[in-house]
Design an enzyme around this catalytic site. Structure first.
Site, PDB file in Angstrom:
ATOM      1  CB  SER A 193      -1.811 -10.257   0.808  1.00 30.10           C
ATOM      2  OG  SER A 193      -3.137 -10.333   1.163  1.00 30.10           O
ATOM      3  CG  HIS A 229      -1.807  -0.989   1.313  1.00 33.48           C
ATOM      4  ND1 HIS A 229      -1.857  -2.067   2.173  1.00 33.48           N
ATOM      5  CD2 HIS A 229      -2.835  -1.287   0.717  1.00 33.48           C
ATOM      6  CE1 HIS A 229      -2.723  -2.780   2.151  1.00 33.48           C
ATOM      7  NE2 HIS A 229      -3.567  -2.394   1.345  1.00 33.48           N
TER       8      HIS A 229
END
Ligand code: PAF
Length: 284
Positions: free
Chosen positions: A187, A37
């Site tokens: 993830s 991210h």
């Protein structure tokens, strides 16, 4: 960094920035942030005057209530990471704020055949929910650019189709997969792995890389079967699907010369945790 939780406040903020002709980048997330991210945020910060990052676990894209219930939530840490990364606004709404008349699909988005295969087949309704929340965020933020990670390779294709069918003018920026040193694609769901499962998880990327090598001398079908058999032999792992597809249409190919760009997309259960990954198979 400002934390905004209400839709009205976000609309006022965006109107002010638009009046000042500032460009806005959007990084939509479901939180439990990791370096993947942050790489999207870093790029968005470079390419826009201001960046809005949303943290919202969107219920309408979960087809499995247990998956929604156990999805990792780490708001405090997320806020600290976003502030440090130079985000202007963290938009962290409640479900009621986003869906005042109830969290359900309200219209059928035109997402093309790319939404019907792979995740679309195994997670019915998932992409309608993704399109719904991304469209809602785009309406609120009116971003010049929005950033998505290539780990969700199919999601990017589906979002591009949504942008086209809804006539939106946000540019979709795809960013490369970030991996741990051992190769595991980063993830949020990795946080749900037991120690043993985490230790075995890099087998997924190893099998994909072995697939690239094998594909040089074997057919599409043989490459597919080798990757699936190799992963199914790992304790606690079970491949849900491994599809070798045209990277543009996401439809399966049978021959290596069928499309200029070919992607191998995989979903593997590691215990109860569903992990996805993908790799470019053509061009080599
Ligand atoms: O990729 C995700 O985390 C989600 O699908 C997204 C794009 C934030 C929509 O909820």
């Amino acid at each position: 960094m400002q934390i905004i939780r209400s839709v009205d406040e976000l609309i006022s903020y965006v109107a002010l920035q638009k009046n000042n002709h500032l460009s806005l980048g959007l990084v939509p997330t479901m939180g439990a942030l990791h370096a993947g991210h942050l790489s999207l945020v870093e790029r968005a910060v470079k390419e826009n005057d201001l960046v809005v990052a949303s943290v919202f676990v969107n219920p309408t894209q979960f087809n499995n209530p247990e998956d929604l219930r156990t999805y990792p939530r780490t708001e405090e840490a997320d806020v600290a990471l976003l502030a440090k990364a130079g985000v202007a606004v963290a938009f962290i709404p409640s479900v009621e704020e986003i869906y005042p008349s109830g969290a359900r699909h309200e219209k059928e988005y035109q997402l093309g055949t790319a939404a019907e295969v792979m995740e679309g087949k195994f997670r019915p309704g998932h992409f309608q929910g993704v399109a719904q929340i991304v469209h809602r965020l785009f309406q609120l933020v009116q971003p010049n650019r929005a950033y998505f990670g290539e780990k969700d390779f199919q999601q990017i294709a589906v979002i591009r189709n949504m942008v086209e069918s809804e006539g939106l003018n946000t540019e979709i920026v795809d960013c490369p997969i970030k991996r741990a040193d051992d190769g595991l694609a980063l993830s949020s769901r990795n946080a749900l792995l037991t120690e043993d499962q985490r230790r075995r998880a890099p087998e997924i990327y190893s099998a994909l890389m072995a697939g690239v090598e094998y594909s040089k001398t074997h057919s599409v079908r043989e490459t597919h079967d080798m990757v699936v058999e190799r992963l199914n032999a790992v304790e606690e792992m079970e491949v849900e699907y491994f599809e070798i597809v045209d990277a543009r249409t996401l439809l399966p190919v049978e021959e290596w010369n069928e499309a200029p760009n070919i992607q191998g997309c995989i979903t593997v259960y590691n215990g109860k945790v569903r992990l996805i990954d993908n790799i470019r198979l053509r061009p080599l």
